[in-house]
Design an enzyme around this catalytic site. Structure first.
Site, PDB file in Angstrom:
ATOM      1  N   LYS A 107       0.873  -1.306  -0.107  1.00 16.01           N
ATOM      2  CA  LYS A 107       0.031  -0.005  -0.081  1.00 16.01           C
ATOM      3  C   LYS A 107       0.914   1.250   0.096  1.00 16.01           C
ATOM      4  O   LYS A 107       1.595   1.622   1.015  1.00 16.01           O
ATOM      5  CB  LYS A 107      -0.712   0.076   1.162  1.00 16.01           C
ATOM      6  CG  LYS A 107      -1.917   0.939   1.141  1.00 16.01           C
ATOM      7  CD  LYS A 107      -2.533   1.546   2.452  1.00 16.01           C
ATOM      8  CE  LYS A 107      -1.586   2.973   2.856  1.00 16.01           C
ATOM      9  NZ  LYS A 107      -1.964   4.466   1.995  1.00 16.01           N
ATOM     10  N   GLU A 129       9.107  16.424  15.857  1.00 19.30           N
ATOM     11  CA  GLU A 129       9.243  16.215  14.317  1.00 19.30           C
ATOM     12  C   GLU A 129       8.478  17.121  13.565  1.00 19.30           C
ATOM     13  O   GLU A 129       7.311  17.277  13.820  1.00 19.30           O
ATOM     14  CB  GLU A 129       9.275  14.962  13.789  1.00 19.30           C
ATOM     15  CG  GLU A 129       9.881  14.530  12.488  1.00 19.30           C
ATOM     16  CD  GLU A 129       9.409  13.287  11.887  1.00 19.30           C
ATOM     17  OE1 GLU A 129      10.522  12.963  11.360  1.00 19.30           O
ATOM     18  OE2 GLU A 129       8.465  12.538  12.182  1.00 19.30           O
ATOM     19  N   GLU A 151       9.794   1.578  10.589  1.00 21.62           N
ATOM     20  CA  GLU A 151      10.834   2.773  10.929  1.00 21.62           C
ATOM     21  C   GLU A 151       9.849   3.981  10.728  1.00 21.62           C
ATOM     22  O   GLU A 151       9.431   4.135  10.120  1.00 21.62           O
ATOM     23  CB  GLU A 151      11.660   2.775   9.597  1.00 21.62           C
ATOM     24  CG  GLU A 151      12.745   1.247   9.816  1.00 21.62           C
ATOM     25  CD  GLU A 151      13.573   1.342  10.963  1.00 21.62           C
ATOM     26  OE1 GLU A 151      13.987   2.357  11.585  1.00 21.62           O
ATOM     27  OE2 GLU A 151      13.863   0.296  11.314  1.00 21.62           O
ATOM     28  N   CYS A 196      12.928  11.538   7.046  1.00 16.36           N
ATOM     29  CA  CYS A 196      12.853  11.096   8.506  1.00 16.36           C
ATOM     30  C   CYS A 196      14.343  11.481   9.055  1.00 16.36           C
ATOM     31  O   CYS A 196      14.536  11.475  10.463  1.00 16.36           O
ATOM     32  CB  CYS A 196      12.586   9.868   8.687  1.00 16.36           C
ATOM     33  SG  CYS A 196      13.541   8.535   7.820  1.00 16.36           S
TER      34      CYS A 196
END
Length: 486
Positions: A175, A384, A250, A284
């Site tokens: 997906k 973040e 992750e 990231c």
């Protein structure tokens, strides 16, 4: 009318069960619809998983070199379409042409790398305790795996999950992120060109709720590999854990670069700037904290501010220094963090605003942004942002720098800029991150070594890429072979 793209299930390009679609728009020009994609449902996931399960035994028994040849041919097919794939990636995700071309090349290299690794798959032989006995291990595929990938690296991350999964004999359902699914579609066309057997690899587009969750929870899915936010990754891991499905997640990062007095400050500013503003900060591993020794703080801050102001921002196809955010939601989130930082007492040194006027009005552009006077407990230093925003924090010595670097819930990538070898080695030993770099930016990864994080950046189960990527997709069987009788 925009071009409508189908799912790929059991070797066929087909519409979703309910027939609806969703649009993806060009981040540089929101009036342009890049394509319409299948708005799939749980039923489509069931169909895709059934196809993958049905193809399991045949693909499992296909010799490793033959599987590897399919992967190598996929890389070759993608290289033939590199210009098309690059422009597709730019138009759906917003990267600059150079960044997109580099990502496509990485996907090519990944398929070729695992194409060769498929020839070397095996186990280890050990000395047995008794006579006439062999003792050895062998790798076996898990079965059918579910892959859930993000929009920020829409061709590289699918590649580094698909290739090792197929190399080791698994079948799969993927997906891709709804914000950028077209790059995965090109990958599947290349797999089809390379001769992937029907049902071995399946692509289903749609929302996380309608496709991602059912895929992670499916009883016939033997492993789930996810890349994305820590919030969603934690939910995926919990869903998979209900029936002990192997899981690899992750997730986010709050990556620091430490700058010490021995560093060349112009070089340090460039290392931080490239890490912070490259890919519009939508990585990231992007540098979001510069932790700077107070002796060189002011000089470094000036150099970094000048670097940010020098960057050219524009449509990715024009290959500027920095492109737009992927969509309006991500742009709004970045601007909200700018407001939060100001409210918490940080000083805005550069950027901080949405770019407007002319072509900027059509897309999701923001200025490269630098904050000073940041303290470690501020949200801008803890959360973040996923945008081109870097917080600059002063520290009094090396020990304080490492303490601040580790003072977050994440632990993905970290770097130090120093000419002191002792500091460099102590940093590598003490920093709480899965990737540690010396005199390099926090972004950028080699494909043949493990990648993953500590703390909230990972489920801390299996690493990706290199041999570690093969480890996740295989089980180890230990064989005791007594050939001499009793």
């Amino acid at each position: 009318m925009p071009t409508e793209y189908d799912n790929y299930v059991d070797g066929q390009w087909i519409e979703s069960e309910r027939g609806g679609t969703f649009d993806v728009r060009n981040p540089a020009n929101a009036d342009e619809i890049v394509g319409a994609y299948q708005d799939s449902s749980r039923i489509d996931v069931e169909t895709a998983v059934d196809a993958a399960v049905g193809a399991q035994e045949s693909w499992r028994r296909t010799p490793g070199p033959e599987r590897g040849s399919v992967l190598t041919a996929t890389g070759d097919a993608l290289e033939d379409r590199k210009t098309e794939a690059t422009e597709t990636l730019v138009r759906e995700e917003g990267k600059t042409r150079s960044e997109a071309a580099g990502e496509v090349q990485r996907a090519i290299d990944i398929f070729r790398y695992y194409g060769q690794k498929a020839r070397d798959l095996g186990g280890t032989a050990k000395a047995a305790s008794g006579p006439a006995t062999e003792l050895y291990t062998k790798r076996e595929p898990l079965g059918t795996v579910g892959l859930i990938t993000p929009w920020n690296y829409p061709i590289a991350i699918p590649a580094w999950k698909i290739a090792p999964a197929l190399a080791t004999g698994n079948t799969l359902v993927i997906k891709p992120a709804s914000a950028a699914p077209n790059s995965s579609r090109i990958l599947f066309e290349c797999l089809e060109t390379a001769g992937i057997p029907d049902g071995v690899a399946n692509l289903v587009t749609g929302s996380g709720r309608e496709v991602g969750t059912p895929l992670a929870e499916h009883e016939d899915v033997d492993a789930v590999s996810f890349t994305g936010s820590t919030t969603v990754g934690t939910a995926v891991a919990r869903a998979a854990a209900t029936d002990l499905t192997r899981v690899q997640c992750e997730m986010g990062g709050k990556n620091p670069t430490v700058v010490m007095p021995s560093a060349d400050l112009e070089t340090a500013a460039e290392i931080v700037g490239v890490g912070a503003f490259g890919t519009t900060g939508q990585s990231c591993t992007a540098c979001s904290r510069a932790i700077v020794h107070e002796e060189v703080y002011d000089e470094f801050l000036e150099a970094l501010t000048d670097y940010a102001a020098s960057l050219d921002v524009g449509p990715g196809l024009e290959d500027p220094d920095m492109g737009p955010h992927v969509n309006a939601s991500e742009l709004e989130s970045t601007l909200e963090y700018v407001d939060v930082a100001r409210e918490d007492g940080a000083t805005l040194e550069a950027g901080g605003s949405r770019l407007t006027g002319g072509e900027y009005d059509d897309g999701y552009y923001v200025e490269p942004t630098v904050f000073s006077d940041v303290e470690s407990e501020m949200r801008i230093a803890q959360e973040e942002v996923f945008g081109p925003v870097v917080a600059v924090l002063p520290v009094g010595d090396f020990d304080a720098a490492v303490a601040v670097a580790n003072d977050v819930e994440y632990g993905l990538s970290a770097s130090i800029v120093t000419h002191d070898l002792g500091q460099a080695n102590r940093f590598v030993e003490r920093v709480e991150a899965g990737v540690a770099k010396v005199n390099e930016k926090t972004t950028g990864l080699e494909l043949h070594v493990p990648f993953g994080g500590y703390k909230g950046s990972s489920t801390n189960t299996y690493r990706e890429q290199g041999d570690a990527g093969l480890d996740f997709f295989t089980s180890i069987k230990t064989v005791y072979m007594n050939y001499g009788g009793r």
